[in-house]
Design a protein around this motif. Structure first.
Motif, PDB file in Angstrom:
ATOM      1  N   TYR A  80       0.839  -1.204   0.000  1.00 30.29           N
ATOM      2  CA  TYR A  80       0.000   0.000   0.000  1.00 30.29           C
ATOM      3  C   TYR A  80       0.873   1.252   0.000  1.00 30.29           C
ATOM      4  CZ  TYR A  80      -3.848   3.117   1.296  1.00 30.29           C
ATOM      5  OH  TYR A  80      -4.791   4.115   1.314  1.00 30.29           O
ATOM      6  N   GLY A  83      -1.216   8.291   0.414  1.00 30.26           N
ATOM      7  CA  GLY A  83      -1.428   9.570  -0.246  1.00 30.26           C
ATOM      8  C   GLY A  83      -0.532  10.666   0.292  1.00 30.26           C
ATOM      9  N   TRP A 147      -1.373  -1.236  -4.385  1.00 35.17           N
ATOM     10  CA  TRP A 147      -2.483  -0.281  -4.232  1.00 35.17           C
ATOM     11  C   TRP A 147      -1.865   1.092  -3.986  1.00 35.17           C
ATOM     12  CZ3 TRP A 147      -7.572  -1.924  -1.542  1.00 35.17           C
ATOM     13  CH2 TRP A 147      -8.471  -0.854  -1.468  1.00 35.17           C
ATOM     14  N   ARG A 149      -2.758   5.207  -3.578  1.00 31.80           N
ATOM     15  CA  ARG A 149      -3.824   6.187  -3.382  1.00 31.80           C
ATOM     16  C   ARG A 149      -3.285   7.601  -3.594  1.00 31.80           C
ATOM     17  NH1 ARG A 149      -6.932   7.953   2.206  1.00 31.80           N
ATOM     18  NH2 ARG A 149      -8.421   9.340   1.212  1.00 31.80           N
ATOM     19  N   SER A 150      -3.931   8.387  -4.460  1.00 28.82           N
ATOM     20  CA  SER A 150      -3.602   9.795  -4.666  1.00 28.82           C
ATOM     21  C   SER A 150      -2.127   9.958  -5.022  1.00 28.82           C
ATOM     22  CB  SER A 150      -3.996  10.590  -3.426  1.00 28.82           C
ATOM     23  OG  SER A 150      -3.907  11.974  -3.646  1.00 28.82           O
ATOM     24  N   SER A 153      -0.348   6.950  -6.140  1.00 27.65           N
ATOM     25  CA  SER A 153      -0.491   6.401  -7.489  1.00 27.65           C
ATOM     26  C   SER A 153       0.799   6.559  -8.278  1.00 27.65           C
ATOM     27  CB  SER A 153      -1.652   7.086  -8.233  1.00 27.65           C
ATOM     28  OG  SER A 153      -1.358   8.453  -8.532  1.00 27.65           O
ATOM     29  N   GLU A 171      -6.189   4.473  -6.820  1.00 28.62           N
ATOM     30  CA  GLU A 171      -7.325   5.181  -6.218  1.00 28.62           C
ATOM     31  C   GLU A 171      -7.085   6.683  -6.316  1.00 28.62           C
ATOM     32  OE1 GLU A 171      -9.477   5.636  -1.816  1.00 28.62           O
ATOM     33  OE2 GLU A 171      -7.906   4.139  -2.135  1.00 28.62           O
ATOM     34  N   SER A 249     -11.606  11.840  -0.746  1.00 26.97           N
ATOM     35  CA  SER A 249     -11.423  10.885   0.353  1.00 26.97           C
ATOM     36  C   SER A 249     -12.665  10.051   0.637  1.00 26.97           C
ATOM     37  CB  SER A 249     -11.001  11.643   1.626  1.00 26.97           C
ATOM     38  OG  SER A 249      -9.771  12.302   1.433  1.00 26.97           O
ATOM     39  N   TRP A 252     -13.367   4.982   0.146  1.00 23.56           N
ATOM     40  CA  TRP A 252     -13.416   3.858   1.089  1.00 23.56           C
ATOM     41  C   TRP A 252     -14.836   3.658   1.595  1.00 23.56           C
ATOM     42  CZ3 TRP A 252     -10.430  -0.130   2.072  1.00 23.56           C
ATOM     43  CH2 TRP A 252     -10.706  -0.917   3.200  1.00 23.56           C
TER      44      TRP A 252
END
Length: 270
Positions: A80, A83, A147, A149-150, A153, A171, A249, A252
């Protein structure tokens, strides 16, 4: 007429000086403007992760800190990439859900974020991201799922383009960080002065893993068109999940985990 010309010239000079001052300020302070690296670091004792461990990963001259838990037998592990704001530990609810469903996980703070000492830069973030993948790959034979996120990525796409994983979930991603900046500050030459550009639009072309992109139509941080355009560049696009009315946000709570699980199961079956 001469007075008018002098006034016009003086006005143009003042505008040019003001513009130059703004560009210079943004150049000098760009990383402080780009990153939000403040926030509480939660301890594992404050979470529902009794079997997870604190880990320190050598990134070659520095160290990043995070949490790791091995998956249940026969299950994959999620790498993971967090962000842009606060600490990875702020998102412990996500990791608790991963573990509850049998997945392992590795999550950490990049250098310069609350749990990891050092200086923030694109080069350091990408180096940290590769080091985390290599550390995880050495720990387990379980399939690795990425994964991001933001901001995450960026390192997620970069790592997927250079290492072998089974799936890539992005994401609220950006097409590139420089693209977001250019959309936000259209009158500034961000393409010329921005140091940390995170070119997902280039890296995605070398990603062989199946890709899921998730975004919301009301995202005020990274416009949803970024996710759509990035998805269109993926060599193996698997799903584009667009959530009407969702902000940056909100995914989720909007149920991204159920989409992620279905996507992961399909990717692992191929």
């Amino acid at each position: 007429m001469k007075l008018f010309r002098r006034l016009l010239l003086a006005t143009l000079v003042l505008i040019a000086l003001g513009y130059s001052a703004v560009v210079a300020y943004m150049y000098v302070n760009q990383r402080a403007l780009q990153y939000n690296a403040q926030g509480k670091v939660f301890s594992l004792a404050e979470t529902r992760l009794p079997k997870a461990s604190d880990v320190s990963i050598d990134t070659g001259g520095s160290t990043v800190n995070g949490w790791y838990q091995a998956p249940k037998p026969g299950m994959p592990v999620i790498l993971y990439y967090k962000g842009n704001s606060k600490s990875f530990s702020e998102e412990h609810e996500r990791f608790e859900q991963f573990v509850a469903d049998g997945y392992g996980f590795l999550a950490f703070d990049y250098r310069g974020f609350p749990a990891s000492p050092g200086d923030i830069s694109e080069a350091n973030i990408l180096n940290d991201a590769l080091a985390a993948y290599d550390w995880l790959d050495a720990q387990t034979d379980a399939p690795i799922l990425i994964w991001g996120r933001s901001l995450g990525s960026g390192p997620a796409t970069y790592v997927a383009s250079r290492r072998e994983a089974r799936a890539l979930l992005l994401e609220t991603p950006f097409l590139s960080a420089v693209n977001v900046a250019a959309e936000r500050y259209p009158i500034l030459p961000v393409g010329l002065v921005m140091q940390d550009q995170f070119r997902n639009d280039l890296w995605i072309k070398d990603v062989s893993e199946p890709v899921l992109v998730a975004h919301g139509t009301a995202d005020r941080t990274i416009d949803g068109s970024n996710g759509e355009r990035l998805y269109a560049l993926a060599p193996d696009p698997a799903e584009l999940w667009i959530v009407p009315g969702a902000d940056h946000s909100d995914l989720w709570d909007a149920g991204i985990w159920s989409h992620a699980e279905a996507f992961f199961r399909k990717a692992l079956s191929q």
